[in-house]
Design a protein around this motif. Structure first.
Motif, PDB file in Angstrom:
ATOM      1  N   THR A  45       0.830  -1.203   0.000  1.00  0.00           N
ATOM      2  CA  THR A  45       0.000   0.000   0.000  1.00  0.00           C
ATOM      3  C   THR A  45       0.866   1.255   0.000  1.00  0.00           C
ATOM      4  OG1 THR A  45      -1.778  -1.148   1.198  1.00  0.00           O
ATOM      5  CG2 THR A  45      -1.808   1.259   1.227  1.00  0.00           C
ATOM      6  N   GLN A  46       1.897   1.274   0.851  1.00  0.00           N
ATOM      7  CA  GLN A  46       2.798   2.421   0.899  1.00  0.00           C
ATOM      8  C   GLN A  46       3.572   2.559  -0.410  1.00  0.00           C
ATOM      9  OE1 GLN A  46       2.914   4.701   3.364  1.00  0.00           O
ATOM     10  NE2 GLN A  46       1.231   3.555   4.278  1.00  0.00           N
ATOM     11  N   MET A  47       3.901   1.439  -1.034  1.00  0.00           N
ATOM     12  CA  MET A  47       4.606   1.470  -2.315  1.00  0.00           C
ATOM     13  C   MET A  47       3.732   2.123  -3.386  1.00  0.00           C
ATOM     14  SD  MET A  47       7.613   0.189  -3.603  1.00  0.00           S
ATOM     15  CE  MET A  47       8.060  -1.471  -3.071  1.00  0.00           C
ATOM     16  N   LEU A  48       2.455   1.748  -3.418  1.00  0.00           N
ATOM     17  CA  LEU A  48       1.528   2.337  -4.387  1.00  0.00           C
ATOM     18  C   LEU A  48       1.341   3.834  -4.133  1.00  0.00           C
ATOM     19  CD1 LEU A  48      -1.246  -0.422  -4.587  1.00  0.00           C
ATOM     20  CD2 LEU A  48       0.316   0.249  -6.419  1.00  0.00           C
ATOM     21  N   LEU A  49       1.244   4.212  -2.863  1.00  0.00           N
ATOM     22  CA  LEU A  49       1.084   5.630  -2.525  1.00  0.00           C
ATOM     23  C   LEU A  49       2.273   6.448  -3.002  1.00  0.00           C
ATOM     24  CD1 LEU A  49      -0.371   5.356   1.105  1.00  0.00           C
ATOM     25  CD2 LEU A  49      -1.529   6.326  -0.880  1.00  0.00           C
ATOM     26  N   LEU A  50       3.474   5.931  -2.766  1.00  0.00           N
ATOM     27  CA  LEU A  50       4.679   6.645  -3.167  1.00  0.00           C
ATOM     28  C   LEU A  50       4.799   6.695  -4.687  1.00  0.00           C
ATOM     29  CD1 LEU A  50       7.154   8.112  -2.130  1.00  0.00           C
ATOM     30  CD2 LEU A  50       8.370   5.927  -2.041  1.00  0.00           C
ATOM     31  N   TRP A  51       4.440   5.596  -5.353  1.00  0.00           N
ATOM     32  CA  TRP A  51       4.477   5.576  -6.817  1.00  0.00           C
ATOM     33  C   TRP A  51       3.524   6.621  -7.385  1.00  0.00           C
ATOM     34  CZ3 TRP A  51       1.066   4.853 -10.818  1.00  0.00           C
ATOM     35  CH2 TRP A  51       1.612   4.574 -12.076  1.00  0.00           C
ATOM     36  N   ALA A  52       2.321   6.700  -6.827  1.00  0.00           N
ATOM     37  CA  ALA A  52       1.334   7.686  -7.293  1.00  0.00           C
ATOM     38  C   ALA A  52       1.832   9.112  -7.070  1.00  0.00           C
ATOM     39  CB  ALA A  52       0.004   7.462  -6.576  1.00  0.00           C
ATOM     40  N   LYS A  53       2.494   9.331  -5.946  1.00  0.00           N
ATOM     41  CA  LYS A  53       3.011  10.665  -5.636  1.00  0.00           C
ATOM     42  C   LYS A  53       4.080  11.084  -6.639  1.00  0.00           C
ATOM     43  CE  LYS A  53       5.442  13.223  -1.992  1.00  0.00           C
ATOM     44  NZ  LYS A  53       6.068  13.116  -0.650  1.00  0.00           N
ATOM     45  N   GLU A  54       4.975  10.159  -6.996  1.00  0.00           N
ATOM     46  CA  GLU A  54       6.070  10.484  -7.902  1.00  0.00           C
ATOM     47  C   GLU A  54       5.640  10.593  -9.358  1.00  0.00           C
ATOM     48  OE1 GLU A  54       9.545   8.126  -7.505  1.00  0.00           O
ATOM     49  OE2 GLU A  54       9.781   8.512  -5.352  1.00  0.00           O
ATOM     50  N   HIS A  55       4.477  10.027  -9.703  1.00  0.00           N
ATOM     51  CA  HIS A  55       4.025  10.057 -11.097  1.00  0.00           C
ATOM     52  C   HIS A  55       2.763  10.893 -11.297  1.00  0.00           C
ATOM     53  CE1 HIS A  55       6.588   6.428 -10.953  1.00  0.00           C
ATOM     54  NE2 HIS A  55       6.860   6.714 -12.201  1.00  0.00           N
ATOM     55  N   ARG A  56       2.403  11.666 -10.285  1.00  0.00           N
ATOM     56  CA  ARG A  56       1.182  12.464 -10.381  1.00  0.00           C
ATOM     57  C   ARG A  56       1.265  13.520 -11.485  1.00  0.00           C
ATOM     58  NH1 ARG A  56       0.161  13.579  -5.037  1.00  0.00           N
ATOM     59  NH2 ARG A  56      -1.016  11.643  -4.913  1.00  0.00           N
ATOM     60  N   PHE A  57       2.480  13.888 -11.866  1.00  0.00           N
ATOM     61  CA  PHE A  57       2.639  14.917 -12.901  1.00  0.00           C
ATOM     62  C   PHE A  57       2.083  14.463 -14.256  1.00  0.00           C
ATOM     63  CE2 PHE A  57       6.416  12.274 -13.147  1.00  0.00           C
ATOM     64  CZ  PHE A  57       6.619  12.128 -14.513  1.00  0.00           C
ATOM     65  N   HIS A  58       1.844  13.159 -14.420  1.00  0.00           N
ATOM     66  CA  HIS A  58       1.265  12.665 -15.669  1.00  0.00           C
ATOM     67  C   HIS A  58      -0.205  13.068 -15.800  1.00  0.00           C
ATOM     68  CE1 HIS A  58       4.629  10.198 -17.050  1.00  0.00           C
ATOM     69  NE2 HIS A  58       4.795   9.791 -15.805  1.00  0.00           N
ATOM     70  N   LEU A  59      -0.823  13.460 -14.693  1.00  0.00           N
ATOM     71  CA  LEU A  59      -2.219  13.886 -14.741  1.00  0.00           C
ATOM     72  C   LEU A  59      -2.277  15.363 -15.108  1.00  0.00           C
ATOM     73  CD1 LEU A  59      -3.742  12.120 -11.596  1.00  0.00           C
ATOM     74  CD2 LEU A  59      -4.296  11.664 -13.982  1.00  0.00           C
ATOM     75  N   THR A  60      -2.695  15.638 -16.316  1.00  0.00           N
ATOM     76  CA  THR A  60      -2.771  17.026 -16.777  1.00  0.00           C
ATOM     77  C   THR A  60      -4.151  17.624 -16.570  1.00  0.00           C
ATOM     78  OG1 THR A  60      -3.270  16.209 -19.010  1.00  0.00           O
ATOM     79  CG2 THR A  60      -0.964  16.684 -18.503  1.00  0.00           C
ATOM     80  N   GLN A  61      -5.179  16.776 -16.497  1.00  0.00           N
ATOM     81  CA  GLN A  61      -6.524  17.281 -16.279  1.00  0.00           C
ATOM     82  C   GLN A  61      -6.783  17.493 -14.788  1.00  0.00           C
ATOM     83  OE1 GLN A  61      -5.637  14.243 -17.098  1.00  0.00           O
ATOM     84  NE2 GLN A  61      -7.284  12.748 -16.953  1.00  0.00           N
ATOM     85  N   THR A  62      -7.902  18.115 -14.481  1.00  0.00           N
ATOM     86  CA  THR A  62      -8.263  18.393 -13.088  1.00  0.00           C
ATOM     87  C   THR A  62      -8.463  17.092 -12.324  1.00  0.00           C
ATOM     88  OG1 THR A  62      -9.391  20.406 -13.781  1.00  0.00           O
ATOM     89  CG2 THR A  62      -9.897  19.588 -11.573  1.00  0.00           C
ATOM     90  N   LEU A  63      -7.933  17.038 -11.118  1.00  0.00           N
ATOM     91  CA  LEU A  63      -8.063  15.837 -10.297  1.00  0.00           C
ATOM     92  C   LEU A  63      -9.504  15.653  -9.835  1.00  0.00           C
ATOM     93  CD1 LEU A  63      -4.881  16.160  -8.053  1.00  0.00           C
ATOM     94  CD2 LEU A  63      -5.224  14.573  -9.938  1.00  0.00           C
ATOM     95  N   ASN A  64     -10.006  14.425  -9.955  1.00  0.00           N
ATOM     96  CA  ASN A  64     -11.353  14.125  -9.459  1.00  0.00           C
ATOM     97  C   ASN A  64     -11.450  14.368  -7.961  1.00  0.00           C
ATOM     98  OD1 ASN A  64     -12.245  13.336 -11.976  1.00  0.00           O
ATOM     99  ND2 ASN A  64     -11.757  11.176 -11.660  1.00  0.00           N
ATOM    100  N   SER A  65     -10.361  14.078  -7.254  1.00  0.00           N
ATOM    101  CA  SER A  65     -10.373  14.184  -5.794  1.00  0.00           C
ATOM    102  C   SER A  65     -10.565  15.620  -5.321  1.00  0.00           C
ATOM    103  CB  SER A  65      -9.063  13.632  -5.222  1.00  0.00           C
ATOM    104  OG  SER A  65      -7.955  14.362  -5.708  1.00  0.00           O
ATOM    105  N   LYS A  66     -10.111  16.585  -6.128  1.00  0.00           N
ATOM    106  CA  LYS A  66     -10.185  17.985  -5.699  1.00  0.00           C
ATOM    107  C   LYS A  66     -11.630  18.432  -5.529  1.00  0.00           C
ATOM    108  CE  LYS A  66      -8.468  22.593  -6.836  1.00  0.00           C
ATOM    109  NZ  LYS A  66      -7.711  23.421  -7.811  1.00  0.00           N
TER     110      LYS A  66
END
Length: 471
Positions: A45-66
């Motif tokens: 779980t922590q590995m996935l969280l860290l991976w998502a954090k380091e690759h979040r820049f690939h999301l150019t559109q508005t985040l659904n979570s916001k």
């Protein structure tokens, strides 16, 4: 519910779900990421969280979570405040005292004991049920209908409100129950504060009255059963049979019994029982259910986080060494004159004290070690942009058997020969194994003609320390 980036939250769930729709990386990148974070090897779980954090820049559109979280947070805080105020107003209404008749405690007990117990019973049924059955029990909750109404309010329409499409149904259920406990808790706290406030500022006479044929002795047994959890510890808070008898009243001709009026000063003793009933059933037990639902919500969130579409592929690539699953192609090597005895190893060792990568980055060395399943005590990048002084320093660190990765398609240069001679002259080094590697796309498989070039070059050094690995 908002938490730090390195802690699992609803936001991180939505962000990873959205990220995996547009980017998943490849086996090489994902395995290298896992190798660089070995401490998280047993924490997927922590590995996935860290991976998502380091690759979040690939999301150019508005985040659904916001939009989702802002609307969820807004509505939850609004409901918490609203139900707290409702609890206070309900308490003040139930305890309204004009001085002409006592306050009927049965009304207050209905809101402080009966409704909370019924609500928690429905929560328990919802926790133990699934699918449509859980949905059926939730319709008895006021929060269910408020959630249905919220999207249609004018000031909410512009926000992105909670929908089934954003989250899996199982997570929706537990999030609903967790919010329900918090909102109900705020109502009960408001109810208790109203009781304390009214008791402090007014001289209230409590009584009880019912159309049912209930004797004071039966009512006393009912009250005693409610107080079963604290009656032995705090017996003074449980009304006696005498107090129950004197506080019963009947409304006939809008006149009260003369004995009730004469004992009005004693009727205020009911407040202790009412306060403890509220504290135990409406607040204490509600806190217990909130802890239960919050724990269940976190547990389900963790499970669903790993079940996000594409997360299983990531986890598998994190764990799987970067090796080819195809059988190597057998190639015929150039014939070398047998007049010279070539020092060739067919396979690399399983472990080395020192590993160097000539013109390799540290990440490339790390991935090559993983692909070849080689363990090491120390590794470093040499050649390339390194100065001769830096390479010389690394050569002095080397000891025992040294593995030296080289790019098979790049012919040996004089700089490489100079570094190799430094290793040969190092008395702590027993052997140097030169390992020509192909490209990553070919899982490091080298062409035979490239390996033979390296064989000839190493053979020309005429050193017993230097070997070439040709696997």
């Amino acid at each position: 519910m908002q938490t730090k980036t390195n802690r699992l939250s609803l936001i991180s769930y939505l962000d990873l779900s959205q990220l995996l729709e547009v980017y998943r990386g490849n086996h090489e990148e994902n395995r290298l990421f896992a190798l660089k974070h070995k401490s998280l090897e047993k924490k997927p779980t922590q590995m996935l969280l860290l991976w998502a954090k380091e690759h979040r820049f690939h999301l150019t559109q508005t985040l659904n979570s916001k939009g989702f979280f802002s609307s969820l947070e807004f509505t939850t805080k609004m409901l918490l405040s609203l139900f707290f105020v409702m609890g206070i107003l309900t308490g003040l209404g139930l305890l309204s005292y004009s001085g002409t008749s006592p306050v009927n405690i049965t009304y207050y007990l209905f809101f402080s004991v009966v409704i909370p117990l019924f609500s928690m019973m429905l929560t328990l049924f919802t926790m133990l049920s699934r699918g449509g059955v859980a949905e059926f029990f939730s319709i008895f909750s006021l929060l269910h209908w408020i959630d249905k109404l919220m999207p249609h309010l004018p000031f909410i329409k512009k926000k992105k409100i909670f929908t089934q499409e954003l989250l899996p149904p199982r997570l929706v259920k537990w999030m609903f129950m967790e919010r329900l406990q918090r909102i109900s808790l705020m109502f009960s706290i408001g109810l208790l504060l109203a009781l304390i406030f009214v008791v402090v500022v007014k001289d209230i006479a409590f009584g009880w009255s019912t159309t049912l044929n209930i004797t004071p002795a039966s009512f006393q047994m009912f009250i005693s059963n409610i107080a079963i959890f604290w009656r032995d510890i705090l017996p003074s808070t449980v009304p006696s049979l005498e107090l129950i008898e004197m506080s019963q009243y009947f409304r006939l001709g809008e006149r009260l019994d003369i004995n009730l009026v004469e004992n009005a000063s004693k009727l205020g003793a009911w407040w202790k029982f009412l306060a403890l009933s509220t504290l135990f059933y409406a607040i204490g037990m509600r806190l217990l259910f909130w802890f239960m639902t919050h724990y269940g919500y976190r547990k389900i969130l963790k499970k669903e986080f790993r079940l996000i579409k594409g997360a299983d592929v990531l986890l598998r690539e994190f764990k799987t060494p970067f090796v080819s699953t195809e059988a190597p192609i057998v190639e015929s090597h150039l014939e070398i004159s047998e007049e010279v005895n070539l020092q060739v190893e067919n396979t690399a060792h399983r472990s080395y004290h020192t590993i160097f990568g000539w013109n390799f980055s540290n990440d490339e060395i790390l991935l090559a070690n993983d692909s070849k399943e080689i363990k090491y005590s120390y590794f470093a990048s040499v050649g390339g942009k390194n100065s001769f002084e830096e390479d010389e320093k690394e050569a002095k660190i080397a000891s025992v058997t040294v593995l030296l990765y080289v790019k098979s398609w790049e012919p040996p240069t004089m700089d490489f020969i100079d570094f190799l001679e430094l290793l040969i002259n190092n008395k702590k080094v027993g052997a140097v194994q030169v390992y020509p590697l192909g490209t990553v796309g070919r899982y490091y498989e080298s062409d035979a003609k490239d390996i033979d070039v390296w064989k000839r070059k190493v053979q020309s050094l005429r050193s017993e320390k230097v070997w070439v690995i040709d696997d």
